[in-house]
Design a protein around this motif. Structure first.
Motif, PDB file in Angstrom:
ATOM      1  N   GLY A  74       0.808  -1.215   0.000  1.00 43.87           N
ATOM      2  CA  GLY A  74       0.000   0.000   0.000  1.00 43.87           C
ATOM      3  C   GLY A  74       0.835   1.255   0.000  1.00 43.87           C
ATOM      4  O   GLY A  74       0.304   2.372   0.151  1.00 43.87           O
ATOM      5  N   SER A  75       2.152   1.090  -0.173  1.00 43.63           N
ATOM      6  CA  SER A  75       3.004   2.293  -0.131  1.00 43.63           C
ATOM      7  C   SER A  75       2.897   3.069  -1.443  1.00 43.63           C
ATOM      8  O   SER A  75       2.616   2.513  -2.500  1.00 43.63           O
ATOM      9  N   LEU A  76       3.108   4.340  -1.345  1.00 43.67           N
ATOM     10  CA  LEU A  76       3.068   5.223  -2.516  1.00 43.67           C
ATOM     11  C   LEU A  76       4.479   5.489  -3.006  1.00 43.67           C
ATOM     12  O   LEU A  76       5.384   5.665  -2.212  1.00 43.67           O
ATOM     13  N   ASP A  80       6.797   7.696  -9.401  1.00 47.07           N
ATOM     14  CA  ASP A  80       5.848   7.340 -10.461  1.00 47.07           C
ATOM     15  C   ASP A  80       4.890   8.508 -10.681  1.00 47.07           C
ATOM     16  O   ASP A  80       4.461   9.182  -9.761  1.00 47.07           O
ATOM     17  N   LEU A  81       4.567   8.730 -11.937  1.00 51.78           N
ATOM     18  CA  LEU A  81       3.624   9.807 -12.250  1.00 51.78           C
ATOM     19  C   LEU A  81       2.278   9.264 -12.570  1.00 51.78           C
ATOM     20  O   LEU A  81       1.923   8.395 -13.122  1.00 51.78           O
TER      21      LEU A  81
END
Length: 81
Positions: A74-76, A80-81
């Protein structure tokens, strides 16, 4: 029995109460308490008393009951765009 900051219990009364309780509640094969054969020694009657079995602690490995589920990441990502 009862103990407060203001009343000191009479230990002879407590001793007599405990002694009578043990004598009264250790005679039946289904009683909660049973004598060990030594004078003054008693134990829970886990063989014949369901109430005594409920008082016993059961230690088991907690991991046996937990199913391993794959975890979602669940990490962001910061890049990444």
């Amino acid at each position: 029995m009862n103990r407060t900051f203001f009343v000191e219990p009479n230990y002879k009364d407590i001793h007599a109460y405990v002694q009578q309780f043990l004598l009264r509640n250790s005679k039946s094969p289904q009683s909660l308490i049973k004598s060990t054969g030594r004078r003054g020694y008693y134990r829970l009657n886990t063989e014949n008393s369901t109430d005594a079995r409920q008082l016993m602690l059961q230690f088991t490995d907690e991991q046996l009951f937990v199913e391993e589920k794959p975890r979602k990441d669940g990490s962001l990502s910061l890049f990444d765009l």
